[in-house]
Structures are given as structure tokens and as C-alpha cells.
Design an enzyme around this catalytic site. Structure first.
Site, mmCIF file in Angstrom:
data_model
loop_
_atom_site.group_PDB
_atom_site.id
_atom_site.type_symbol
_atom_site.label_atom_id
_atom_site.label_comp_id
_atom_site.label_asym_id
_atom_site.label_seq_id
_atom_site.Cartn_x
_atom_site.Cartn_y
_atom_site.Cartn_z
ATOM 1 N N ASN A 77 2.701 -5.289 -1.308
ATOM 2 C CA ASN A 77 3.243 -6.201 -0.285
ATOM 3 C C ASN A 77 2.461 -7.510 -0.163
ATOM 4 O O ASN A 77 3.017 -8.530 0.241
ATOM 5 C CB ASN A 77 3.357 -5.499 1.075
ATOM 6 C CG ASN A 77 2.046 -4.946 1.575
ATOM 7 O OD1 ASN A 77 1.104 -4.734 0.816
ATOM 8 N ND2 ASN A 77 1.980 -4.686 2.870
ATOM 9 N N HIS A 113 -3.319 -1.711 -9.760
ATOM 10 C CA HIS A 113 -2.351 -2.301 -8.841
ATOM 11 C C HIS A 113 -1.091 -1.440 -8.763
ATOM 12 O O HIS A 113 -0.885 -0.528 -9.567
ATOM 13 C CB HIS A 113 -1.982 -3.707 -9.311
ATOM 14 C CG HIS A 113 -1.863 -4.703 -8.196
ATOM 15 N ND1 HIS A 113 -1.269 -4.396 -6.981
ATOM 16 C CD2 HIS A 113 -2.256 -6.006 -8.093
ATOM 17 C CE1 HIS A 113 -1.314 -5.447 -6.195
ATOM 18 N NE2 HIS A 113 -1.903 -6.447 -6.831
ATOM 19 N N GLY A 156 -2.787 1.100 1.271
ATOM 20 C CA GLY A 156 -1.527 1.741 0.924
ATOM 21 C C GLY A 156 -1.075 2.693 2.013
ATOM 22 O O GLY A 156 -1.496 2.590 3.173
ATOM 23 N N SER A 157 -0.251 3.641 1.633
ATOM 24 C CA SER A 157 0.316 4.569 2.599
ATOM 25 C C SER A 157 -0.716 5.598 3.042
ATOM 26 O O SER A 157 -1.697 5.887 2.346
ATOM 27 C CB SER A 157 1.517 5.291 1.995
ATOM 28 O OG SER A 157 1.093 6.209 0.998
ATOM 29 N N GLU A 172 6.378 5.246 10.830
ATOM 30 C CA GLU A 172 6.185 3.854 10.431
ATOM 31 C C GLU A 172 7.479 3.341 9.814
ATOM 32 O O GLU A 172 7.996 3.909 8.851
ATOM 33 C CB GLU A 172 5.051 3.734 9.410
ATOM 34 C CG GLU A 172 4.803 2.295 8.985
ATOM 35 C CD GLU A 172 3.670 2.144 7.983
ATOM 36 O OE1 GLU A 172 3.076 1.058 7.917
ATOM 37 O OE2 GLU A 172 3.394 3.118 7.261
ATOM 38 N N CYS A 213 1.594 -3.378 6.917
ATOM 39 C CA CYS A 213 1.022 -2.330 7.762
ATOM 40 C C CYS A 213 0.723 -2.848 9.158
ATOM 41 O O CYS A 213 0.807 -2.109 10.136
ATOM 42 C CB CYS A 213 -0.262 -1.797 7.136
ATOM 43 S SG CYS A 213 -0.043 -0.998 5.537
ATOM 44 N N GLU A 223 -7.428 1.331 4.044
ATOM 45 C CA GLU A 223 -6.578 0.596 4.995
ATOM 46 C C GLU A 223 -5.160 1.088 4.771
ATOM 47 O O GLU A 223 -4.545 0.795 3.748
ATOM 48 C CB GLU A 223 -6.706 -0.912 4.759
ATOM 49 C CG GLU A 223 -6.180 -1.746 5.917
ATOM 50 C CD GLU A 223 -4.740 -2.171 5.738
ATOM 51 O OE1 GLU A 223 -3.852 -1.485 6.298
ATOM 52 O OE2 GLU A 223 -4.493 -3.168 5.045
ATOM 53 N N LEU A 224 -4.659 1.849 5.743
ATOM 54 C CA LEU A 224 -3.440 2.621 5.520
ATOM 55 C C LEU A 224 -2.307 2.144 6.426
ATOM 56 O O LEU A 224 -2.238 0.986 6.790
ATOM 57 C CB LEU A 224 -3.761 4.106 5.716
ATOM 58 C CG LEU A 224 -4.967 4.614 4.895
ATOM 59 C CD1 LEU A 224 -5.264 6.072 5.197
ATOM 60 C CD2 LEU A 224 -4.757 4.394 3.409
#
Length: 457
Positions: free
Chosen positions: A130, A154, A205-206, A358, A261, A227-228
Site C-alpha cells: 500500500n 516486498h 502487513g496484516s 478491519e 492501516c 506494524e500490523l
């Protein structure tokens, strides 16, 4: 073989060959070798590299922005902003790394004592689609300044961006081997994490992938920064400036076509002013320009992949079935590409899909609350804790409310955003560790205690 697909048209852009196991082995060996020299390279030379990378980004901003737009559908103006923000962050660390990494004296029973900050080694960076440039460079700037090497894995729907990042790093004069992009399948990541040549891992990511990576890295006792996901609350108090709140609400929810996010997702609005806020919010969201992301005026482009759009629409349908109302949007449009219209769901209740899950796309949920206490209770009822927003004219009261909200950041009367001067990260299922600021540069260092006793004459 990864394939880049243009989400505006649904057509293939190009196929990219995978790196072989031999390629991976050579990259890891080269990174370790280069990092041994890099860690002892004077800090001034390391920060000069950051400055050169920033210049390379700025000189090619239009080319790189167009690549982002073609591969994941970000509106071109936002894509250009992503490149320039990456350059700004590199410049920030070029200027401030020396102060963040300086020996920190601590008074003790020694003649001199304190801590110094040594690099950990080679860090594996697993990055999302993103923000294909920004997410990497916000990690790389402090990590390289601190003396680490880096390997980039990536997202496989932005392989062109991954390889162009390699080109940018090479053109800026990054020492040979210190950084490598690897085009590999997700199934190969576990082996790289476990490889002794990798010292630490960072992932954006998720939550589901983050838990998997954390387990893999934890099993070999390697540091991680994660960082989710997020389901950020946006609290609108009874005394809020509704014109300002509704304007920021649109930007907070719909930038990057809602695929961030840290987008605001759950709007918790005092019932006494909810009708007026919803009216303003809906009017402004309905005025957003949807279309070809290559056009300068476009504000909402396609979603990055068809399966993401399908999953979002399914969440909308389930939320409507639970009693919510769609004020605008809520239907997949005809035509090519993976477009989804700006959608506002009103009267969303806890327990429904758009509240509990989410929603990664241009869908906002509005929940009406009786007072600020209920807003805080509902804000904290989420399993996520990345960012939060509070709009209120009473700043002191808002600060008191902010201390009650479970999140990595709270922005009062403004939009949650990452800033190189401020730490960024989450709690709960939004991850752990921090990026950016002085806190970020110290994530991938060994905080080494130095104790020096008296010397006899």
C-alpha cells in the site's frame, strides 16, 4: 512467478522471475560481508548515503510515482507525495542520526558509564504494497544510518517497485551487497528468517502474517518490529468543530483509497451532533473524485486487487444485514478495474463486520454514542490499537480522554499520520516496536552498557 497487474484496468503489466536459492544465498553472504565494513564506516559517510538516496528519489519522483500508480492504483498526486515523504525522512535521519546514536552517559559508581548503540547486523524487511516506497524507506533510513544492512522481501503484487528500489539504492552509491531486493515466494521467508546471517526482522502487513513472522523469528530469538492492522477510532465529541471534523474525517478515511492501516475506520459520534456530522461527512465524501488514478484530479482510485475488493464488499453486505444503513456507496460498480465507491455506513453496531473487523478500503462506519465514556469504551473494544483521533474544542478534556484510549498514537483535532519526528507503531494486535524518531533508530541496535573504572596513576 509474480505478476504485476494494473488495478485500474485489470490487465497484466509484466511477469517477474523469482530469485533462485543460489541468488538468495549470495545476497545474504554479500550483505553480511558488506555490513561488517559498514558498521565501522564513519557515521558522517553513512548519513551522506541517506542524502544521496533522497536526491535520487526527488530526481525521479514522476517516474516512481507513476510506477506506484500503475502497480497498486494509488492516485498520482498521493503517489508523488509518498516519494517526497520518503526523501524527507531520509534527510531527517541524515541530520539527526548523530544525536540519536551518540554515547549516552549515565551516572553510576564508575568513572564513566553509559550506553552506546551498535548495529545488530542484517535486517530482513518484509514490506506491503500500500506504500511500496515509503514503508521501506522509513525503515531503511534509520537502519542504515545505525550501521545495519538490509534485505527486502516486498509484496509480490509490486515487484516493479521492489526492483526499482534496488536501482535507486545502487544509483545512490550504496556499498555493494549492503542492500538487496529478493523476489521470492512467501514460503521461502521462513528459511531466511531462520538463517544465521539475518539478525532481525521488520514487517509491515496484516495481523495474521505478523503473528506468523513473530512466531518464526521468536523461535530463533531474533528481534522483530511489527506494524500490523488497525481499526482506528475517530471520536467526535459533542463540542467538536463539525466543519473541521468532517473535513479531516474524509481525508482520514479515504486517502490511499482507504487502504492504510492507520486510516480512521470507526467513527464514534456523540448522538447530540451525529445527524449534522453525518450530513457534512456524507456530502464531502460524495464529492470525492473517483476515476483513473493517473489523472491529477482523482482522489479515489481502484483498490489494489480484486480479491481485496470482494472481501470488502462482503463485509459491507454483512454489516447491512446486521442493521446498518448505507448512506452512499455500498455496491460494486460496472466496468473494468477494481473500483469501489466511497461508502458510509450509518448506525453501525458493535458486533457487526464493519465495527469488529478491519475494513481495508473506502468504507467508513458511523456509530452513535451517548457520551465520551461510551466512545472510549467502544474505541477500546477493538482488538487493534494503532491510532486514534479525538475532535473536541476542549483540548484539556481531549487530552484526558486520550490517556484512556488504547492506541499507539492519539491525534487531537487532526489526522493521524506518520511523521519522521514522532514515533509510530501500535499495541495489541496492531503490533509492537516503534518506527521513526529516535525510538525508531534504536530498535535495531544493541544498547551496549559501557563501564569504565578508575585507572591507577
Amino acid at each position: 512467478m509474480p505478476t504485476a497487474i494494473n488495478p485500474t484496468t485489470g490487465q497484466n503489466i509484466a511477469d517477474y522471475p523469482l530469485h533462485t536459492p543460489e541468488d538468495v544465498d549470495r545476497a545474504l553472504t554479500a550483505a553480511v560481508t558488506a555490513q561488517r565494513t559498514w558498521r565501522t564506516t564513519p557515521l558522517e559517510e553513512r548519513t551522506q548515503l541517506l542524502t544521496r538516496i533522497a536526491g535520487t528519489l526527488r530526481s525521479g519522483v514522476d517516474e516512481y510515482a507513476a510506477l506506484i500508480t500503475d502497480e497498486m492504483g494509488k492516485p498520482i498526486a498521493e503517489a508523488r507525495g509518498e516519494i517526497l515523504k520518503s526523501a524527507k525522512t531520509l534527510d531527517y535521519y541524515a541530520e539527526h542520526a548523530a544525536s540519536y546514536l551518540a554515547f549516552e552517559e549515565i551516572e553510576s559508581n564508575a568513572t564513566t558509564s553509559g550506553v552506546e548503540f551498535d548495529p545488530l547486523g542484517v535486517v530482513l524487511a518484509i514490506m506491503p504494497w500500500n506504500y511500496p516506497f515509503w514503508q521501506f524507506f522509513r525503515f531503511a533510513a534509520p537502519a542504515l544510518a545505525a550501521g545495519n544492512g538490509a534485505i527486502l522481501k516486498h509484496a509480490n503484487n509490486v515487484p516493479g517497485s521492489a526492483l526499482v528500489i534496488q536501482k535507486i539504492m545502487d544509483e545512490a552509491g550504496t556499498p555493494a551487497g549492503l542492500f538487496s531486493t529478493l523476489i521470492i515466494n512467501a514460503s521461502e521467508v521462513k528459511g531466511i528468517i531462520e538463517d544465521e546471517r539475518i539478525a532481525a526482522v521488520t514487517l509491515t502487513g496484516s495481523t495474521e502474517v505478523g503473528a506468523l513472522v513473530a512466531a518464526q523469528a521468536g523461535s530463533v530469538l531474533k528481534k522483530q518490529v511489527l506494524e500490523l492492522g488497525g481499526s482506528d477510532p475517530f471520536i467526535v465529541a459533542a463540542d467538536a468543530d463539525l466543519e473541521a471534523a468532517s473535513t479531516v474525517a474524509v481525508s482520514s478515511r479515504f486517502n490511499t483509497t482507504g487502504q492504510s492501516c492507520v486510516n480512521a475506520k470507526r467513527f464514534l459520534v456523540d448522538e447530540s451532533i451525529a445527524d449534522e456530522f453525518v450530513r457534512l461527512f456524507t456530502e464531502k465524501a460524495a464529492a470525492l473524485v473517483v476515476g483513473d488514478p493517473r489523472r491529477e484530479e482523482t482522489q479515489i482510485g481502484p483498490m489494489a486487487r480484486g480479491n481485496l475488493r470482494d472481501a470488502l464488499h462482503e463485509q459491507v453486505e454483512r454489516t447491512l444485514e446486521s442493521g446498518a444503513t448505507a448512506l452512499i456507496g455500498g455496491a460494486i460498480p460496472d466496468g473494468p478495474g477494481y473500483f469501489y465507491p466511497p461508502t458510509i455506513l450509518d448506525h453501525v453496531k458493535p458486533g457487526s463486520a464493519a465495527f469488529d473487523e478491519e475494513t481495508f478500503g473506502p468504507v467508513a462506519s458511523v456509530t452513535r454514542v451517548a457520551n465520551i465514556d461510551e466512545a472510549v469504551e467502544l474505541a477500546n473494544s477493538s482488538e487493534y490499537g494503532l491510532g486514534a483521533t479525538i475532535f473536541s474544542r476542549d483540548v484539556d478534556a481531549a487530552r484526558a480522554t486520550a490517556r484512556r484510549v488504547d492506541s499507539g498514537a492519539v491525534f487531537i483535532n487532526g489526522q493521524v499520520a506518520s511523521d519522521p519526528r514522532l514515533p509510530f507503531g501500535g499495541i495489541k494486535r496492531s503490533g509492537y516496536g516503534r518506527e521513526l524518531s529516535g525510538y525508531g533508530i534504536r530498535e535495531f541496535v544493541n544498547v551496549k552498557t559501557i563501564w569504565i573504572g578508575p585507572v591507577s596513576e
